[in-house]
Design a protein around this motif. Structure first.
Motif, short mmCIF file in Angstrom:
data_model
loop_
_atom_site.label_atom_id
_atom_site.label_comp_id
_atom_site.label_asym_id
_atom_site.label_seq_id
_atom_site.Cartn_x
_atom_site.Cartn_y
_atom_site.Cartn_z
N SER A 192 2.51 -16.42 3.50
CA SER A 192 3.56 -15.91 2.61
C SER A 192 4.81 -15.49 3.37
O SER A 192 5.94 -15.80 2.95
CB SER A 192 3.02 -14.76 1.77
OG SER A 192 2.61 -13.68 2.59
N THR A 193 4.66 -14.74 4.48
CA THR A 193 5.85 -14.25 5.17
C THR A 193 6.61 -15.37 5.88
O THR A 193 7.81 -15.28 6.06
CB THR A 193 5.49 -13.13 6.16
OG1 THR A 193 4.47 -13.59 7.06
CG2 THR A 193 4.97 -11.90 5.42
N ARG A 253 8.63 -16.88 3.09
CA ARG A 253 9.73 -15.99 2.71
C ARG A 253 10.79 -15.89 3.80
O ARG A 253 11.99 -15.94 3.51
CB ARG A 253 9.18 -14.60 2.40
CG ARG A 253 10.24 -13.62 1.90
CD ARG A 253 9.63 -12.30 1.50
NE ARG A 253 9.11 -11.57 2.64
CZ ARG A 253 8.55 -10.36 2.55
NH1 ARG A 253 8.40 -9.80 1.36
NH2 ARG A 253 8.12 -9.74 3.62
N SER A 306 -1.26 -1.77 7.98
CA SER A 306 -1.98 -2.73 7.12
C SER A 306 -3.48 -2.53 7.26
O SER A 306 -3.97 -2.05 8.29
CB SER A 306 -1.60 -4.16 7.52
OG SER A 306 -0.21 -4.36 7.37
N THR A 346 -6.40 -7.80 8.55
CA THR A 346 -5.10 -8.46 8.51
C THR A 346 -4.55 -8.64 9.92
O THR A 346 -4.94 -7.94 10.85
CB THR A 346 -4.09 -7.64 7.69
OG1 THR A 346 -3.91 -6.36 8.32
CG2 THR A 346 -4.60 -7.42 6.26
N ILE A 348 -2.04 0.29 3.77
CA ILE A 348 -1.32 -0.38 2.69
C ILE A 348 -1.03 -1.82 3.08
O ILE A 348 -0.48 -2.08 4.16
CB ILE A 348 0.02 0.34 2.39
CG1 ILE A 348 -0.21 1.82 2.06
CG2 ILE A 348 0.75 -0.37 1.26
CD1 ILE A 348 -0.97 2.08 0.78
N ASP A 349 -1.36 -2.77 2.21
CA ASP A 349 -1.16 -4.17 2.53
C ASP A 349 0.26 -4.63 2.24
O ASP A 349 0.78 -5.53 2.90
CB ASP A 349 -2.16 -5.03 1.73
CG ASP A 349 -2.26 -6.45 2.26
OD1 ASP A 349 -2.09 -6.64 3.47
OD2 ASP A 349 -2.51 -7.36 1.46
N ASP A 350 0.92 -4.03 1.27
CA ASP A 350 2.25 -4.45 0.86
C ASP A 350 3.30 -3.77 1.75
O ASP A 350 3.34 -2.54 1.85
CB ASP A 350 2.49 -4.08 -0.60
CG ASP A 350 3.88 -4.44 -1.06
OD1 ASP A 350 4.17 -5.64 -1.19
OD2 ASP A 350 4.70 -3.51 -1.26
N PHE A 351 4.16 -4.58 2.37
CA PHE A 351 5.12 -4.01 3.32
C PHE A 351 6.22 -3.21 2.63
O PHE A 351 6.74 -2.25 3.20
CB PHE A 351 5.72 -5.13 4.18
CG PHE A 351 4.72 -5.73 5.13
CD1 PHE A 351 4.26 -5.01 6.22
CD2 PHE A 351 4.23 -7.01 4.93
CE1 PHE A 351 3.33 -5.55 7.10
CE2 PHE A 351 3.31 -7.56 5.80
CZ PHE A 351 2.85 -6.83 6.88
N SER A 352 6.60 -3.59 1.42
CA SER A 352 7.60 -2.80 0.70
C SER A 352 7.07 -1.40 0.42
O SER A 352 7.82 -0.41 0.51
CB SER A 352 7.98 -3.50 -0.61
OG SER A 352 8.62 -4.73 -0.36
N THR A 353 5.79 -1.31 0.10
CA THR A 353 5.18 0.00 -0.13
C THR A 353 5.12 0.79 1.18
O THR A 353 5.36 2.00 1.20
CB THR A 353 3.78 -0.15 -0.72
OG1 THR A 353 3.86 -0.95 -1.91
CG2 THR A 353 3.17 1.20 -1.07
N GLN A 354 4.79 0.11 2.28
CA GLN A 354 4.82 0.79 3.57
C GLN A 354 6.19 1.39 3.85
O GLN A 354 6.31 2.55 4.27
CB GLN A 354 4.45 -0.19 4.69
CG GLN A 354 2.99 -0.59 4.76
CD GLN A 354 2.66 -1.33 6.05
OE1 GLN A 354 3.32 -1.15 7.06
NE2 GLN A 354 1.64 -2.17 6.00
#
Length: 313
Positions: free
Chosen positions: A101-102, A105, A202, A206, A229-235
């Motif tokens: 995914s990254t 993106r 993460s 991962t 946390i898996d989501d980087f925006s949340t991190q």
């Protein structure tokens, strides 16, 4: 004559172990895949699959067919590429791209605008897959191009029928609030600088968690991990609170808010990103066009707010 779609179905069943999984990969129903296998058995005159628990296994005859399949697929693709080359060598048609995914993106998406400007008759169909699955899809012919990265520092293991090209080196930085004490350090951060600070990272399993564990290998004390946390925006939202810091790859990092800064590390974790495709498609104008844009493209984010030695402090 052996039907090519039936041969492809058998190869997918051989790799994935069940008709259902092969059907999902090929975009058919399990019943349709079963019918393709039965048609293949009628064409060769011998069974190619045998039941094994809840799955199936190849018979010796089936294994012999699967072993010969790559040569058949490569010969067919050489024919197709020869036809495309005759047609002015212009990139056209649909190119199926798979990748993590990254990478999609941070590398592929930024290249799309320039790619379509150069090749208006080319269309991309993009799907997210982890590196191992992506390589299988390319080898099996269900995808044309894969974006993969090395696994925990180990080189990518390629099938002999697949070519690759290095397209990017991804680097991890420490992201923190501008008011955090570490933000005043005027040099890349060392492991000693990081001691005693709270982290969001993460989850285990991962790539980024593996980076994090390697970063602290040999440290005098275990890092203080507060959040998984898996989501980087949340991190980054948690980092913005000023209570924790994070290790985030540049490809995975959304644009940073003005109150956040990314600092380089002395021993920064890295991963190498590669594009992979079937050797029989080396001459594909579409693949070569995408490779050219990937090699020249820069991520649309990731380097901003990364302080150099002269900027920090």
């Amino acid at each position: 004559m052996i039907d090519v779609s039936a041969l492809r179905a058998l190869r997918s069943v051989a790799v994935l172990g069940t008709l259902a999984k092969a059907a999902d990969e090929l975009g058919f129903t399990a019943s349709a895949v079963s019918q393709q296998i039965k048609r293949l058995e009628r064409e060769v005159g011998v069974p190619v699959l045998a039941p094994a628990g809840r799955g199936v296994v190849l018979t010796p005859a089936g294994q012999a067919i699967v072993d010969s399949a790559p040569e058949v697929f490569q010969a067919l693709e050489h024919c197709a590429e020869a036809a495309r080359s005759v047609s002015e060598g212009a990139p056209r048609g649909v190119l199926r791209v798979v990748g993590f995914s990254t990478g999609i993106r941070g590398l592929l998406a930024p290249a799309v605008t320039a790619l379509f400007a150069q090749a208006p008759d080319l269309s991309l169909h993009i799907s997210e897959q982890d590196p191992e699955q992506a390589l299988h899809s390319v080898e099996a012919g269900t995808a044309d191009l894969a974006m993969v990265h090395d696994a925990d520092g180990l080189p990518v293991t390629l099938p002999t029928s697949v070519s690759q090209r290095h397209v990017h080196t991804d680097v991890g930085d420490v992201v923190l609030h501008r008011t955090h004490p570490l933000a005043a350090i005027g040099r890349p951060l060392s492991i000693d600088d990081l001691a005693g600070h709270a982290w969001v990272t993460s989850p285990p399993g991962t790539v980024c968690h593996q980076w994090f564990r390697r970063l602290f290998a040999g440290a005098a004390e275990e890092p203080d991990v507060r959040h998984l946390i898996d989501d980087f925006s949340t991190q980054l939202s948690l980092v913005a609170s000023g209570s924790v810091i994070a290790l985030i790859p540049r490809l995975a990092r959304p644009p940073l808010r003005d109150d956040l800064v990314a600092l380089p590390l002395k021993r920064a974790p890295k991963r190498e990103v590669f594009a992979a495709w079937r050797r029989s498609a080396d001459a594909s104008p579409a693949i070569q066009a995408v490779l050219s844009e990937l090699s020249s493209a820069s991520p649309t984010w990731g380097d901003e707010h990364v302080r150099s030695d002269s900027q920090a402090g």
